[in-house]
Scaffold this motif. Structure first.
Motif, PDB file in Angstrom:
ATOM      1  N   PHE A 288     -38.297  21.621 -24.824  1.00 44.50           N
ATOM      2  CA  PHE A 288     -37.146  22.200 -24.125  1.00 44.50           C
ATOM      3  C   PHE A 288     -36.401  23.179 -25.022  1.00 44.50           C
ATOM      4  O   PHE A 288     -36.123  22.913 -26.196  1.00 44.50           O
ATOM      5  CB  PHE A 288     -36.181  21.105 -23.661  1.00 44.50           C
ATOM      6  CG  PHE A 288     -34.910  21.658 -23.066  1.00 44.50           C
ATOM      7  CD1 PHE A 288     -34.885  22.161 -21.785  1.00 44.50           C
ATOM      8  CD2 PHE A 288     -33.730  21.690 -23.823  1.00 44.50           C
ATOM      9  CE1 PHE A 288     -33.720  22.679 -21.244  1.00 44.50           C
ATOM     10  CE2 PHE A 288     -32.561  22.200 -23.289  1.00 44.50           C
ATOM     11  CZ  PHE A 288     -32.546  22.691 -21.991  1.00 44.50           C
ATOM     12  N   SER A 289     -36.080  24.328 -24.482  1.00 46.25           N
ATOM     13  CA  SER A 289     -35.273  25.346 -25.175  1.00 46.25           C
ATOM     14  C   SER A 289     -34.220  25.844 -24.199  1.00 46.25           C
ATOM     15  O   SER A 289     -34.561  26.405 -23.147  1.00 46.25           O
ATOM     16  CB  SER A 289     -36.140  26.521 -25.648  1.00 46.25           C
ATOM     17  OG  SER A 289     -35.333  27.623 -26.020  1.00 46.25           O
ATOM     18  N   PHE A 290     -32.967  25.629 -24.532  1.00 45.90           N
ATOM     19  CA  PHE A 290     -31.891  26.055 -23.645  1.00 45.90           C
ATOM     20  C   PHE A 290     -31.911  27.578 -23.454  1.00 45.90           C
ATOM     21  O   PHE A 290     -31.713  28.092 -22.354  1.00 45.90           O
ATOM     22  CB  PHE A 290     -30.539  25.614 -24.205  1.00 45.90           C
ATOM     23  CG  PHE A 290     -29.380  25.963 -23.310  1.00 45.90           C
ATOM     24  CD1 PHE A 290     -29.210  25.356 -22.067  1.00 45.90           C
ATOM     25  CD2 PHE A 290     -28.448  26.914 -23.714  1.00 45.90           C
ATOM     26  CE1 PHE A 290     -28.144  25.694 -21.242  1.00 45.90           C
ATOM     27  CE2 PHE A 290     -27.372  27.244 -22.903  1.00 45.90           C
ATOM     28  CZ  PHE A 290     -27.219  26.634 -21.657  1.00 45.90           C
ATOM     29  N   GLU A 291     -32.180  28.315 -24.521  1.00 46.27           N
ATOM     30  CA  GLU A 291     -32.215  29.774 -24.440  1.00 46.27           C
ATOM     31  C   GLU A 291     -33.308  30.246 -23.499  1.00 46.27           C
ATOM     32  O   GLU A 291     -33.100  31.122 -22.659  1.00 46.27           O
ATOM     33  CB  GLU A 291     -32.424  30.372 -25.831  1.00 46.27           C
ATOM     34  CG  GLU A 291     -32.445  31.889 -25.839  1.00 46.27           C
ATOM     35  CD  GLU A 291     -32.601  32.462 -27.244  1.00 46.27           C
ATOM     36  OE1 GLU A 291     -32.736  33.692 -27.356  1.00 46.27           O
ATOM     37  OE2 GLU A 291     -32.597  31.681 -28.212  1.00 46.27           O
ATOM     38  N   THR A 292     -34.503  29.643 -23.629  1.00 46.48           N
ATOM     39  CA  THR A 292     -35.611  30.006 -22.739  1.00 46.48           C
ATOM     40  C   THR A 292     -35.309  29.611 -21.306  1.00 46.48           C
ATOM     41  O   THR A 292     -35.587  30.360 -20.357  1.00 46.48           O
ATOM     42  CB  THR A 292     -36.908  29.336 -23.198  1.00 46.48           C
ATOM     43  OG1 THR A 292     -37.199  29.731 -24.543  1.00 46.48           O
ATOM     44  CG2 THR A 292     -38.066  29.719 -22.295  1.00 46.48           C
ATOM     45  N   GLY A 293     -34.698  28.420 -21.153  1.00 46.92           N
ATOM     46  CA  GLY A 293     -34.323  27.964 -19.816  1.00 46.92           C
ATOM     47  C   GLY A 293     -33.332  28.905 -19.146  1.00 46.92           C
ATOM     48  O   GLY A 293     -33.443  29.209 -17.961  1.00 46.92           O
ATOM     49  N   CYS A 294     -32.359  29.399 -19.921  1.00 43.75           N
ATOM     50  CA  CYS A 294     -31.369  30.335 -19.379  1.00 43.75           C
ATOM     51  C   CYS A 294     -32.043  31.620 -18.915  1.00 43.75           C
ATOM     52  O   CYS A 294     -31.695  32.183 -17.867  1.00 43.75           O
ATOM     53  CB  CYS A 294     -30.312  30.657 -20.437  1.00 43.75           C
ATOM     54  SG  CYS A 294     -29.175  29.293 -20.787  1.00 43.75           S
ATOM     55  N   HIS A 295     -32.996  32.088 -19.711  1.00 40.28           N
ATOM     56  CA  HIS A 295     -33.693  33.335 -19.376  1.00 40.28           C
ATOM     57  C   HIS A 295     -34.395  33.224 -18.028  1.00 40.28           C
ATOM     58  O   HIS A 295     -34.240  34.100 -17.154  1.00 40.28           O
ATOM     59  CB  HIS A 295     -34.696  33.674 -20.471  1.00 40.28           C
ATOM     60  CG  HIS A 295     -35.571  34.853 -20.155  1.00 40.28           C
ATOM     61  ND1 HIS A 295     -35.115  36.155 -20.234  1.00 40.28           N
ATOM     62  CD2 HIS A 295     -36.871  34.919 -19.726  1.00 40.28           C
ATOM     63  CE1 HIS A 295     -36.090  36.973 -19.882  1.00 40.28           C
ATOM     64  NE2 HIS A 295     -37.166  36.253 -19.569  1.00 40.28           N
ATOM     65  N   HIS A 296     -35.177  32.158 -17.835  1.00 40.19           N
ATOM     66  CA  HIS A 296     -35.928  32.011 -16.584  1.00 40.19           C
ATOM     67  C   HIS A 296     -35.010  31.662 -15.417  1.00 40.19           C
ATOM     68  O   HIS A 296     -35.227  32.123 -14.285  1.00 40.19           O
ATOM     69  CB  HIS A 296     -37.010  30.946 -16.747  1.00 40.19           C
ATOM     70  CG  HIS A 296     -38.093  31.330 -17.712  1.00 40.19           C
ATOM     71  ND1 HIS A 296     -38.896  32.426 -17.512  1.00 40.19           N
ATOM     72  CD2 HIS A 296     -38.497  30.766 -18.880  1.00 40.19           C
ATOM     73  CE1 HIS A 296     -39.762  32.535 -18.515  1.00 40.19           C
ATOM     74  NE2 HIS A 296     -39.536  31.528 -19.362  1.00 40.19           N
ATOM     75  N   ALA A 297     -33.981  30.868 -15.680  1.00 40.72           N
ATOM     76  CA  ALA A 297     -33.041  30.519 -14.614  1.00 40.72           C
ATOM     77  C   ALA A 297     -32.282  31.751 -14.131  1.00 40.72           C
ATOM     78  O   ALA A 297     -32.026  31.919 -12.934  1.00 40.72           O
ATOM     79  CB  ALA A 297     -32.061  29.462 -15.108  1.00 40.72           C
ATOM     80  N   LYS A 298     -31.950  32.635 -15.050  1.00 43.76           N
ATOM     81  CA  LYS A 298     -31.225  33.844 -14.676  1.00 43.76           C
ATOM     82  C   LYS A 298     -32.089  34.751 -13.806  1.00 43.76           C
ATOM     83  O   LYS A 298     -31.596  35.344 -12.840  1.00 43.76           O
ATOM     84  CB  LYS A 298     -30.764  34.596 -15.929  1.00 43.76           C
ATOM     85  CG  LYS A 298     -29.946  35.847 -15.623  1.00 43.76           C
ATOM     86  CD  LYS A 298     -29.481  36.549 -16.895  1.00 43.76           C
ATOM     87  CE  LYS A 298     -28.671  37.805 -16.576  1.00 43.76           C
ATOM     88  NZ  LYS A 298     -28.204  38.489 -17.796  1.00 43.76           N
ATOM     89  N   GLU A 299     -33.383  34.862 -14.142  1.00 44.55           N
ATOM     90  CA  GLU A 299     -34.274  35.681 -13.321  1.00 44.55           C
ATOM     91  C   GLU A 299     -34.280  35.188 -11.878  1.00 44.55           C
ATOM     92  O   GLU A 299     -34.200  36.000 -10.932  1.00 44.55           O
ATOM     93  CB  GLU A 299     -35.689  35.640 -13.893  1.00 44.55           C
ATOM     94  CG  GLU A 299     -35.861  36.389 -15.210  1.00 44.55           C
ATOM     95  CD  GLU A 299     -37.290  36.323 -15.714  1.00 44.55           C
ATOM     96  OE1 GLU A 299     -38.017  35.372 -15.310  1.00 44.55           O
ATOM     97  OE2 GLU A 299     -37.704  37.224 -16.484  1.00 44.55           O
ATOM     98  N   ARG A 300     -34.387  33.878 -11.693  1.00 43.22           N
ATOM     99  CA  ARG A 300     -34.418  33.319 -10.340  1.00 43.22           C
ATOM    100  C   ARG A 300     -33.041  33.420  -9.673  1.00 43.22           C
ATOM    101  O   ARG A 300     -32.941  33.608  -8.457  1.00 43.22           O
ATOM    102  CB  ARG A 300     -34.877  31.874 -10.396  1.00 43.22           C
ATOM    103  CG  ARG A 300     -36.340  31.756 -10.809  1.00 43.22           C
ATOM    104  CD  ARG A 300     -36.732  30.401 -11.282  1.00 43.22           C
ATOM    105  NE  ARG A 300     -38.117  30.409 -11.760  1.00 43.22           N
ATOM    106  CZ  ARG A 300     -38.609  29.539 -12.638  1.00 43.22           C
ATOM    107  NH1 ARG A 300     -37.832  28.600 -13.135  1.00 43.22           N
ATOM    108  NH2 ARG A 300     -39.878  29.618 -13.017  1.00 43.22           N
ATOM    109  N   CYS A 301     -31.985  33.323 -10.469  1.00 42.25           N
ATOM    110  CA  CYS A 301     -30.629  33.439  -9.940  1.00 42.25           C
ATOM    111  C   CYS A 301     -30.374  34.858  -9.420  1.00 42.25           C
ATOM    112  O   CYS A 301     -29.771  35.041  -8.357  1.00 42.25           O
ATOM    113  CB  CYS A 301     -29.626  33.075 -11.023  1.00 42.25           C
ATOM    114  SG  CYS A 301     -27.906  33.112 -10.470  1.00 42.25           S
TER     115      CYS A 301
END
Length: 290
Positions: free
Chosen positions: A160-173
């Motif tokens: 788990f990487s919060f930074e990576t998670g933010c990146h992909h979540a933002k794309e979908r957002c």
């Protein structure tokens, strides 16, 4: 209104032209194009980009002559106006839209450029859901209205990487927010005949990305009150310097700055003892209730 001559001892008096003019109301039709962007300016004039009224991606580069911009230098949103005698002029956005309306009728589509402007104004917030591998992203318009959500997760908690998670979540957002904005703007167009770009709502007041400078936003002015005096026919104006005059108002002498000819009906605005300035009547009428 009379104006004291610059020449010492001279008693000449200038009668302002407006005192012998009648009032007329325009009924003419004109063609006009919105200035999308200002490219550059040099001795040959100013190059601007004029937007096509129907095709979002079709624009025209056009050079305004030095004579056209001598009095007023346009900015994005202003209009290039073509009269029936082939005379071209520049009109500020507020002045043009207060005097003319489009003959094309109501708007019949939402432009992609408008949706893109709204998307670029979004503010994002991120959060990890407890101790899970789920990262959530929420999209908000500048006024706080939520228009999108996206999330990301991974199978292995060790990776788990919060930074990576933010990146992909933002794309979908962003995708979710874009779809929602199309839906909201489409409904607004259906019931009002226009989108939020010209509606007197909080959306129309949102800051937008500057078309000229990356990273900058264009902010709308808030309502304000101005302290001003309207120049009368009987007022005496004394020349102080090339761009400064003196006027007596209520028994007190005031020196004010001007960058255009001063006429009867114009205003002297008082901001502070060190900031007193001239405003043409037409400009004052655009900004204030007279």
């Amino acid at each position: 209104m009379t104006e004291q001559s610059r020449e010492a001892g001279s008693s000449s008096v200038l009668i302002h032209l407006s005192s012998i003019m009648d009032w007329f109301k325009s009924h003419k039709q004109v063609q006009a194009g919105i200035i999308r962007a200002v490219e550059h300016e040099d001795d040959s004039g100013m190059e601007v980009i004029i937007a096509h009224p129907d095709v979002d991606d079709l624009n025209l580069a056009f050079t305004l002559t030095p004579e056209m911009i001598a009095r007023y230098k346009p900015k994005p949103g202003d209009y290039v106006v073509l009269y029936d005698n082939d005379y071209l002029s520049i009109s500020p956005k507020e002045a043009f839209e207060s005097g003319y309306r489009s003959l094309q009728g109501t708007q019949n589509k939402i432009s992609k450029s408008h949706i893109d402007r709204l998307v670029s104004s979004l503010r994002f917030e991120f959060a990890r859901v407890g101790d899970t591998t789920v990262t959530g992203c929420w999209a908000f318009l500048p006024d706080g209205f939520k228009v999108g959500y996206g999330e990301s997760s991974c199978v292995d908690p060790e990776r788990f990487s919060f930074e990576t998670g933010c990146h992909h979540a933002k794309e979908r957002c962003i995708q979710d927010a874009t779809n929602k904005l199309w839906e909201l703007e489409g409904y607004l167009l259906k019931v009002t005949g226009t989108d939020s770009s010209v509606m007197p709502t909080s959306i129309s007041k949102l800051p937008e990305p500057s078309p000229e400078r990356d990273g900058f936003m264009v902010y709308k002015s808030k309502p304000t009150e101005r302290t001003a005096y309207q120049i009368r026919e009987s007022d005496m104006l004394h020349v102080v310097t090339d761009n400064k005059k003196r006027i007596n108002i209520g028994g007190v002498d005031y020196e004010f700055v001007h960058h255009e000819p001063v006429g009867v009906g114009d205003f002297i605005c008082f901001l502070s003892d060190d900031d007193i300035y001239h405003v043409r009547k037409e400009v004052m009428a655009e900004r204030n209730y007279l």
